[in-house]
Write a protein that holds these residues in place. Sequence first.
Motif, PDB file in Angstrom:
ATOM      1  N   UNK A 112       0.835  -1.210   0.000  1.00 31.86           N
ATOM      2  CA  UNK A 112       0.000   0.000   0.000  1.00 31.86           C
ATOM      3  C   UNK A 112       0.866   1.255   0.000  1.00 31.86           C
ATOM      4  N   UNK A 113       1.916   1.255   0.806  1.00 35.40           N
ATOM      5  CA  UNK A 113       2.830   2.395   0.850  1.00 35.40           C
ATOM      6  C   UNK A 113       3.507   2.574  -0.507  1.00 35.40           C
ATOM      7  N   UNK A 114       3.948   1.465  -1.099  1.00 33.53           N
ATOM      8  CA  UNK A 114       4.600   1.539  -2.403  1.00 33.53           C
ATOM      9  C   UNK A 114       3.624   1.984  -3.490  1.00 33.53           C
ATOM     10  N   UNK A 115       2.384   1.558  -3.394  1.00 34.85           N
ATOM     11  CA  UNK A 115       1.371   1.983  -4.378  1.00 34.85           C
ATOM     12  C   UNK A 115       1.134   3.487  -4.276  1.00 34.85           C
ATOM     13  N   UNK A 116       1.113   4.013  -3.051  1.00 36.35           N
ATOM     14  CA  UNK A 116       0.939   5.461  -2.874  1.00 36.35           C
ATOM     15  C   UNK A 116       2.120   6.216  -3.492  1.00 36.35           C
ATOM     16  N   UNK A 117       3.331   5.700  -3.298  1.00 38.07           N
ATOM     17  CA  UNK A 117       4.508   6.320  -3.921  1.00 38.07           C
ATOM     18  C   UNK A 117       4.414   6.232  -5.444  1.00 38.07           C
ATOM     19  N   UNK A 118       3.962   5.099  -5.957  1.00 38.71           N
ATOM     20  CA  UNK A 118       3.801   4.938  -7.407  1.00 38.71           C
ATOM     21  C   UNK A 118       2.768   5.912  -7.957  1.00 38.71           C
ATOM     22  N   UNK A 119       1.675   6.129  -7.201  1.00 41.33           N
ATOM     23  CA  UNK A 119       0.665   7.097  -7.630  1.00 41.33           C
ATOM     24  C   UNK A 119       1.261   8.495  -7.720  1.00 41.33           C
ATOM     25  N   UNK A 123       1.579  10.690 -11.069  1.00 42.26           N
ATOM     26  CA  UNK A 123       1.070  12.065 -11.172  1.00 42.26           C
ATOM     27  C   UNK A 123       2.152  13.004 -11.702  1.00 42.26           C
ATOM     28  N   UNK A 124       3.370  12.836 -11.196  1.00 43.34           N
ATOM     29  CA  UNK A 124       4.485  13.656 -11.676  1.00 43.34           C
ATOM     30  C   UNK A 124       4.737  13.382 -13.154  1.00 43.34           C
ATOM     31  N   UNK A 125       4.760  12.114 -13.540  1.00 48.05           N
ATOM     32  CA  UNK A 125       4.960  11.756 -14.952  1.00 48.05           C
ATOM     33  C   UNK A 125       3.891  12.397 -15.829  1.00 48.05           C
ATOM     34  N   UNK A 126       2.651  12.337 -15.368  1.00 47.78           N
ATOM     35  CA  UNK A 126       1.561  12.932 -16.140  1.00 47.78           C
ATOM     36  C   UNK A 126       1.755  14.439 -16.281  1.00 47.78           C
ATOM     37  N   UNK A 127       2.106  15.107 -15.171  1.00 51.04           N
ATOM     38  CA  UNK A 127       2.308  16.556 -15.235  1.00 51.04           C
ATOM     39  C   UNK A 127       3.444  16.918 -16.186  1.00 51.04           C
ATOM     40  N   UNK A 128       4.541  16.176 -16.122  1.00 51.10           N
ATOM     41  CA  UNK A 128       5.674  16.441 -17.015  1.00 51.10           C
ATOM     42  C   UNK A 128       5.276  16.173 -18.462  1.00 51.10           C
TER      43      UNK A 128
END
Length: 182
Positions: A112-119, A123-128
């Motif tokens: 769950x923690x890793x999934x939150x980091x992946x999200x 989000x950063x990838x999408x913004x870039x």
Amino acid sequence: MQRNSIETESPTTKAADGLTPALARNIDAVMQRRRETADAASLQERAAAAISRFAGSMPFVYIHLVLYGTWIVANLNWLPGVRPWDPSLVILAMEASVEAIFLSTFVLINQNRMAAEDDTRADLDLQVSLLNEHETTRLIAMVEAIAKRLDVPIEAGEELSELKEDVAPEAVLDRIESEETR
């Protein structure tokens, strides 16, 4: 001709390790963010991560082979001088089941923690990507304007018109969702 004592570094200059300064800065920023995220993790999250890491290692397997193997051998009455305490191995089965419950819980907490980091990274990838697309769209419009001003023929036609339009992320997501529900 005399050179300035202060030399400017071009964007394509490579550092000693073969990376451009901008790429090295980006890597440093990503690694710093990872350290900050790790430092911000709660004690419970750190414990779950440590337990998950250990449970996924070969020393964990070897320890269990020795412990469970010894338990089984001793309770099958194969060790001289050791009296069986769990001849039907019911206690061992119960212990293994309880351990599996806790280990799976720790793994899920860690996932769950890793999934939150992946999200966050997604989000950063999408913004870039959206920023890159917006900049590319603007560059296409600028190049087209320069070509018109210099009377350079443009053969892209309708495709160029499409490329000059900004992408609406909401429309893309809506289309993907509608296709998925079909």
